[in-house]
Design an enzyme around this catalytic site. Structure first.
Site, PDB file in Angstrom:
ATOM      1  N   LYS A 142       0.467  -1.129  -0.083  1.00  0.00           N
ATOM      2  CA  LYS A 142      -0.224  -0.093   0.530  1.00  0.00           C
ATOM      3  C   LYS A 142       1.159   1.132   0.015  1.00  0.00           C
ATOM      4  CE  LYS A 142      -3.463  -2.720   1.788  1.00  0.00           C
ATOM      5  NZ  LYS A 142      -4.499  -3.249   2.914  1.00  0.00           N
ATOM      6  N   HIS A 195      -8.255  -3.032  -6.386  1.00  0.00           N
ATOM      7  CA  HIS A 195      -7.794  -3.248  -5.017  1.00  0.00           C
ATOM      8  C   HIS A 195      -9.663  -2.384  -3.990  1.00  0.00           C
ATOM      9  CE1 HIS A 195      -7.276  -3.059  -0.593  1.00  0.00           C
ATOM     10  NE2 HIS A 195      -6.518  -3.792  -0.758  1.00  0.00           N
TER      11      HIS A 195
END
Ligand code: PGA
Length: 249
Positions: free
Chosen positions: A13, A94
């Site tokens: 991330k 995502h």
């Protein structure tokens, strides 16, 4: 019966600067010692060209790509740019991008098509929110996302599905093995219905608070072909036990 090799992919991330490159080297060193499992790591874009030469057999990937090869899209990165930077794979769809950037299934599908066309292994994420699970519509929701987010099959070896219940991401809560079994079986059936035998060869990862303590149990579940791991992929100390659990399962 198809034997699918397990895949463990880390999603960093928006975490990681140059200071974290040592972790990637440590993960790569451990992965070299662990046979029988594919390992991937998706750091921020900025680290891809630095990580790729240090990663050995660990495939380095991006966390998103744009659906166009180039153009006036400020702040975006194309699939070909990822390839040039050293990426072998990319995550698309995502749930954080679906929520934060309002990405819908049709866009996710376009991104997946662009990624596959550029030669990237492509992880397409799907998953229900908590309200949908409580309402009992979780399987329908995920199958709908799957139907509309997956591209027509290029080569099944390059396509991966990640089932990530949104309520389990970063919360410390995981799907129970029974929850995962229900969803992964439904996803497998949908893949086979759509793609025939090739649908048997697409790996289905579980994601959502996967860690060294729960990975072995999750990876034993029928149709769970590995994991997409966020928080617990940031350090070798946490990520390597997950890789080892996959190798043992
Ligand atoms: P988590 O994230 O492992 O930190 O829950 C998983 C993901 O978002 O891919």
């Amino acid at each position: 019966m198809h034997v699918r090799r397990k895949l463990v992919a880390g999603n960093w991330k928006m975490n990681g600067t140059r200071a974290a490159l040592g972790e990637i080297a440590a993960i790569a060193a451990a992965a070299r010692e662990t046979a029988g499992v594919d390992v991937a790591l998706c750091p921020p874009f900025t680290l891809i060209p630095l990580a790729a030469p240090r990663a050995g057999g660990v495939a380095i990937g991006g966390q998103d790509c744009h659906q166009s090869p180039s153009g006036a899209h400020t702040g975006n990165v194309s699939a070909a740019m990822l390839v040039e930077a050293g990426a072998k794979l990319v995550i698309v769809g995502h749930s954080e991008r679906r929520a934060d950037q309002h990405e819908e299934d049709s866009l996710v599908r376009a991104k997946a098509e662009a990624a596959l066309a550029a030669g990237l292994q492509t992880i397409v994420c799907v998953g229900e929110v908590e309200e949908e699970r409580i309402a009992g519509s979780h399987v329908d929701k995920v199958l709908y996302q799957l139907e509309h987010s997956l591209p027509e099959l290029a080569r099944e070896a390059e396509l991966v599905v990640a089932y990530e219940p949104v309520w389990a991401i970063g919360t410390g809560r995981t799907a129970t093995p029974a929850d995962a079994a229900e969803m992964h079986a439904a996803i497998r059936a949908a893949l086979v219905a759509r793609f025939g035998d090739a649908g048997e060869r697409i790996r289905i990862l579980y994601g959502g608070s996967c860690n060294g303590a729960n990975a072995a149990e999750l990876f034993k579940v029928d149709q769970v072909d590995g994991g997409l791991v966020g928080g617990a992929s940031l350090t070798a100390a946490q990520f390597v036990p997950i890789i080892e659990a996959a190798a043992r399962s």
